[in-house]
Design a protein around this motif. Sequence first.
Motif, PDB file in Angstrom:
ATOM      1  N   GLY A  18       0.819  -1.212   0.000  1.00 23.66           N
ATOM      2  CA  GLY A  18       0.000   0.000   0.000  1.00 23.66           C
ATOM      3  C   GLY A  18       0.853   1.262   0.000  1.00 23.66           C
ATOM      4  O   GLY A  18       1.976   1.271   0.514  1.00 23.66           O
ATOM      5  N   GLU A  72      -9.247   1.424  -5.775  1.00 22.35           N
ATOM      6  CA  GLU A  72      -9.645   0.765  -4.520  1.00 22.35           C
ATOM      7  C   GLU A  72      -8.568   0.978  -3.446  1.00 22.35           C
ATOM      8  O   GLU A  72      -8.883   1.251  -2.281  1.00 22.35           O
ATOM      9  N   GLN A  73      -7.303   0.892  -3.849  1.00 23.64           N
ATOM     10  CA  GLN A  73      -6.222   1.141  -2.884  1.00 23.64           C
ATOM     11  C   GLN A  73      -6.270   2.592  -2.390  1.00 23.64           C
ATOM     12  O   GLN A  73      -6.021   2.876  -1.219  1.00 23.64           O
ATOM     13  N   ARG A  75      -8.940   4.472  -2.151  1.00 30.49           N
ATOM     14  CA  ARG A  75     -10.063   4.590  -1.195  1.00 30.49           C
ATOM     15  C   ARG A  75      -9.649   4.054   0.176  1.00 30.49           C
ATOM     16  O   ARG A  75      -9.942   4.658   1.207  1.00 30.49           O
ATOM     17  N   GLN A  76      -8.948   2.922   0.163  1.00 27.35           N
ATOM     18  CA  GLN A  76      -8.530   2.320   1.440  1.00 27.35           C
ATOM     19  C   GLN A  76      -7.520   3.203   2.164  1.00 27.35           C
ATOM     20  O   GLN A  76      -7.580   3.372   3.374  1.00 27.35           O
ATOM     21  N   LEU A  77      -6.590   3.792   1.400  1.00 23.97           N
ATOM     22  CA  LEU A  77      -5.597   4.668   2.030  1.00 23.97           C
ATOM     23  C   LEU A  77      -6.290   5.881   2.650  1.00 23.97           C
ATOM     24  O   LEU A  77      -5.990   6.264   3.791  1.00 23.97           O
ATOM     25  N   ALA A  79      -9.355   6.101   3.676  1.00 22.86           N
ATOM     26  CA  ALA A  79     -10.119   5.682   4.866  1.00 22.86           C
ATOM     27  C   ALA A  79      -9.181   5.429   6.044  1.00 22.86           C
ATOM     28  O   ALA A  79      -9.444   5.872   7.173  1.00 22.86           O
ATOM     29  N   SER A  80      -8.056   4.756   5.773  1.00 27.91           N
ATOM     30  CA  SER A  80      -7.172   4.379   6.885  1.00 27.91           C
ATOM     31  C   SER A  80      -6.407   5.578   7.447  1.00 27.91           C
ATOM     32  O   SER A  80      -5.867   5.498   8.546  1.00 27.91           O
ATOM     33  N   GLY A  84     -11.258   9.766   4.469  1.00 30.49           N
ATOM     34  CA  GLY A  84     -12.175   9.187   3.492  1.00 30.49           C
ATOM     35  C   GLY A  84     -13.351  10.091   3.169  1.00 30.49           C
ATOM     36  O   GLY A  84     -13.839  10.105   2.045  1.00 30.49           O
TER      37      GLY A  84
END
Length: 182
Positions: A18, A72-73, A75-77, A79-80, A84
Amino acid sequence: MAETDRLRWDDRYAGRAGAVAGLPQLFARYADAFPTAGLALDVACGPGAVSAWLAGRGLTVLGVDVSPVAVEQARQLAASTGVGDRCRFEVADLDEGLPPGPRADVIVCHLFRDPRLYPAILSRLAPGGLLAIAVLSEVGAAPGGFRARAGELVAAFACLDTVASGEGGGEAWLLARSKGDR
Ligand SMILES: C[S@@+](CC[C@H](N)C(=O)[O-])C[C@H]1O[C@@H](n2cnc3c(N)ncnc32)[C@H](O)[C@@H]1O
């Protein structure tokens, strides 16, 4: 873009760790030039490192990329890293132009080159908005169809006020501000 090329990007991202939120090294020393509010557009955002950094700075970000895996990566980054709610990512093929949207206070385009997009990038920049663009260049590297010619960025964005620019070692970059007040 051909489906095979998109799949190639997907494969590349699928095998990678990531991303970490941050500005590319070229622009990091100019971090203070970036606004802390407004709208940002991250062109060919990849896994969203710059988008997450911009959102962490206070901007609302739209990131676009042709690779669903990268999106998608991203979005995840986002959010984390707790941003987000200030990020939106779209899968889009930039060969078909920039997806429509409002003018942006910051446009970042890092290591994606399509000179056909330069006019659209210019007209998408809000008055006083900041453009940060970096591309592979023929300067300091072997010529290649996907590399910028010498002086390409400075010429394409000559109507902006240059904050800083550089060319060499196979890369060209420009940080420039649109005339007018934000
Ligand atoms: C070298 S990567 C840079 C990614 C990101 N800007 C960064 O600095 O990490 C180039 C990116 O351009 C995207 N890309 C390539 N062709 C594209 C196209 N036609 N439309 C949208 N994105 C494209 C790829 O999926 C990839 O994420």
